[in-house]
Design an enzyme around this catalytic site. Structure first.
Site, mmCIF file in Angstrom:
data_model
loop_
_atom_site.group_PDB
_atom_site.id
_atom_site.type_symbol
_atom_site.label_atom_id
_atom_site.label_comp_id
_atom_site.label_asym_id
_atom_site.label_seq_id
_atom_site.Cartn_x
_atom_site.Cartn_y
_atom_site.Cartn_z
ATOM 1 N N PRO A 2 0.821 -1.215 0.000
ATOM 2 C CA PRO A 2 0.000 0.000 0.000
ATOM 3 C C PRO A 2 0.851 1.259 0.000
ATOM 4 O O PRO A 2 1.851 1.351 0.699
ATOM 5 C CB PRO A 2 -0.794 -0.129 1.306
ATOM 6 C CG PRO A 2 -0.893 -1.596 1.534
ATOM 7 C CD PRO A 2 0.418 -2.152 1.057
ATOM 8 N N GLU A 3 0.472 2.212 -0.835
ATOM 9 C CA GLU A 3 1.210 3.461 -0.919
ATOM 10 C C GLU A 3 0.505 4.539 -0.099
ATOM 11 O O GLU A 3 -0.498 4.275 0.573
ATOM 12 C CB GLU A 3 1.363 3.860 -2.387
ATOM 13 C CG GLU A 3 2.181 2.836 -3.169
ATOM 14 C CD GLU A 3 2.793 3.404 -4.433
ATOM 15 O OE1 GLU A 3 3.215 4.575 -4.417
ATOM 16 O OE2 GLU A 3 2.854 2.673 -5.439
#
Length: 272
Positions: A2-3
């Site tokens: 996840p960014e």
């Protein structure tokens, strides 16, 4: 992994449900995730009120007067606020029980165990957060900042942009999208990008991240937001994952290669 938009989506989803609530208990079903879980988590959190849920880079900080729980989702982690009676499933490694008329539990599920739960004492900065660059959506991040920091740098501009000491939270997906929008080749040496073009790049990073946050982030294979819904930004990606496909601007096939061991896609015609 996840960014930043996924982590910010998680923070915004959690905050209304946990801020201001008191912690009744902490249940650790294993002693470690990516790293050992410090004893302070189970010892200090019970009885504390959650004053705020904050994000720094891709870390979430659950702040109390005793200190802050520092969480990272890793590659497959998720945080959900659930009724306290919700049955425990596989990979539900941590429960933080919340007091209230309708008891809830903040549950950390992480199948691959690349996430982490650590502790930051009051008045200290955890070693993982030291030396980080500015937040990309802050006023401290702009073209002048990037230009000044890049002088003499021979590394590719994509590698430079993804350096957490330069700016936090711009991972592979959003670096590719920002460089495409700014018309900058990811292969160009960071020190050979002009001030004007860095201004365009900084603006692209801000716009794309802000928009991705409003859309719930990028749908990754394992990512779920706190309400169980995936993000939607992936449907609108212009560069990332589109190697060999027509460029959205000129129609020529998009190029793809590995830069710093990360898959990179760009248009050889539109990005210089």
């Amino acid at each position: 992994m996840p960014e930043l938009p996924e982590v910010e989506t998680t923070r915004r989803g959690l905050a209304p449900h946990v801020e201001g609530r008191r912690i009744a208990a902490v249940t650790l079903r294993r002693p470690d995730l990516r790293w050992p879980i410090p004893q302070e988590v189970a010892r200090e959190l019970p009885g504390q009120r959650i004053d705020a849920v904050r994000r720094r880079a891709k870390y979430l900080l659950m702040e109390t007067s005793a200190g802050s729980a520092l969480l990272h989702l890793g590659m497959s982690g998720s945080l959900r606020v659930l009724p306290a009676s919700t049955p425990v499933t596989a990979h539900d490694h941590v429960d933080i029980a919340l007091e209230g008329e309708a008891p809830r539990v903040l549950r950390f599920n992480d199948p691959r165990r690349f996430g982490s739960l650590l502790w930051q004492p009051v008045g200290e900065v955890h070693p993982l957060l030291r030396g980080l660059g500015p937040e990309p959506l802050s006023d401290a991040f702009d073209g002048d900042y990037l230009f000044a920091l890049s002088r003499g740098r021979k590394a590719p501009v994509k590698t430079f942009l993804m350096d957490q000491a330069v700016v936090v939270g711009v991972g592979n997906i959003y670096a590719a999208e920002s460089l495409f929008r700014a018309g900058i080749s990811p292969l160009r040496a960071a020190g050979r990008v002009s001030r004007e073009r860095y201004g365009a790049l900084a603006d692209a990073v801000k716009d794309i991240l802000a928009y991705a946050i409003t859309r719930g982030g990028t749908t990754l294979r394992d990512f779920l937001s706190p309400d169980g819904a995936p993000g939607y930004f992936e449907q609108e990606l212009s560069a990332y994952g589109r190697g060999g496909e027509p460029c959205p601007r000129c129609g020529r096939p998009m190029k793809h290669a590995s830069i710093g061991q990360r898959a990179t896609v760009w248009c050889g015609h539109c990005q210089r």
